[in-house]
Design a protein around this motif. Structure first.
Motif, short mmCIF file in Angstrom:
data_model
loop_
_atom_site.label_atom_id
_atom_site.label_comp_id
_atom_site.label_asym_id
_atom_site.label_seq_id
_atom_site.Cartn_x
_atom_site.Cartn_y
_atom_site.Cartn_z
N VAL A 17 -3.47 117.18 84.74
CA VAL A 17 -3.04 117.33 83.20
C VAL A 17 -2.34 118.68 82.88
N THR A 18 -2.82 119.60 83.74
CA THR A 18 -1.99 120.99 83.40
C THR A 18 -0.62 120.94 83.75
N PHE A 19 -0.14 120.29 84.88
CA PHE A 19 1.11 120.02 85.42
C PHE A 19 1.66 119.20 84.24
N ALA A 20 1.23 118.02 83.84
CA ALA A 20 1.81 117.05 82.91
C ALA A 20 1.92 117.86 81.42
N ALA A 21 1.17 118.67 81.17
CA ALA A 21 1.33 119.23 79.96
C ALA A 21 2.57 120.11 80.05
N GLU A 22 2.41 121.08 81.21
CA GLU A 22 3.82 121.97 81.23
C GLU A 22 5.19 121.26 81.26
N LEU A 23 4.89 120.06 82.00
CA LEU A 23 6.00 119.11 82.12
C LEU A 23 6.84 118.86 80.69
N ALA A 24 5.86 118.31 80.11
CA ALA A 24 5.99 117.69 78.64
C ALA A 24 6.43 118.81 77.86
N ALA A 25 6.10 120.06 77.77
CA ALA A 25 6.56 121.08 77.03
C ALA A 25 7.82 121.35 77.48
N ARG A 26 8.17 121.62 78.70
CA ARG A 26 9.47 121.90 79.08
C ARG A 26 10.51 120.92 78.66
N PHE A 27 10.09 119.70 78.73
CA PHE A 27 11.27 118.51 78.23
C PHE A 27 11.18 118.09 77.03
N SER A 57 -3.16 124.78 75.82
CA SER A 57 -2.44 125.98 76.31
C SER A 57 -0.87 125.78 76.68
N ALA A 58 -0.32 124.59 76.89
CA ALA A 58 0.87 124.38 76.98
C ALA A 58 1.69 124.23 75.64
N GLY A 59 1.03 124.57 74.42
CA GLY A 59 1.55 124.53 73.31
C GLY A 59 1.78 123.17 72.73
N LEU A 60 1.11 122.10 72.98
CA LEU A 60 1.28 120.64 72.85
C LEU A 60 0.23 120.55 71.60
N ASP A 61 0.41 119.26 70.92
CA ASP A 61 -0.29 118.94 69.77
C ASP A 61 -0.66 117.14 70.38
N SER A 62 -1.63 117.27 71.13
CA SER A 62 -1.75 115.59 71.56
C SER A 62 -3.17 115.67 71.84
N GLU A 63 -3.78 114.66 71.29
CA GLU A 63 -5.43 114.55 71.57
C GLU A 63 -5.82 113.48 72.36
#
Length: 129
Positions: A17-27, A57-63
């Motif tokens: 989930v950390t990887f997915a959050a960073e991936l989502a933030a990047r793209f 932490s990745a700066g996303l707004d997802s619950e």
């Protein structure tokens, strides 16, 4: 791009989930985190809370969301099928999930959600060990 990150509370799931959050933030993608369980418990709240921290932490707004399932005797395969149902129903473009690397005997008895999703080949999957 819409990314699905199914979680189960394991260390590899936390890394995924950390990887997915960073991936989502990047793209600039939408991230959807889902925990499948047969009941809502205090442990469920902990799992969702850790996922929420990774997403924030990745700066996303997802619950993160919880999906309650009646589990049969092969919960890994059942969860894998449920992940694939969500992919088809909601149109996810990518799945990021952890995999425990469990042995042949454990997979034969319990099944593996990651194995079910990867072998389906209907959606790109990133497996995080």
């Amino acid at each position: 791009m819409d990314i699905l990150a199914p979680i189960d509370g394991s260390d590899c799931s936390d890394r995924a989930v950390t990887f997915a959050a960073e991936l989502a933030a990047r793209f600039e993608a939408e991230l959807h985190v889902v925990h499948f369980s047969d009941a809502e418990t205090d442990a469920t709240d902990i799992v969702l809370g850790r996922a929420r921290e990774a997403v924030e932490s990745a700066g996303l707004d997802s619950e993160p969301e919880l999906s309650i399932l009646e589990m049969d005797v092969t919960p890994g395969d059942q969860v894998g099928r449920e992940i694939l149902r969500l992919v088809e129903e909601r149109g996810f473009d990518h799945v990021v999930m952890g995999h425990h690397g469990s042995g042949t005997i454990e997979r034969a008895i319990l099944g593996s959600a990651a194995d079910t999703v990867v072998h389906d080949e209907s959606v790109p999957v990133t497996i995080v060990p």
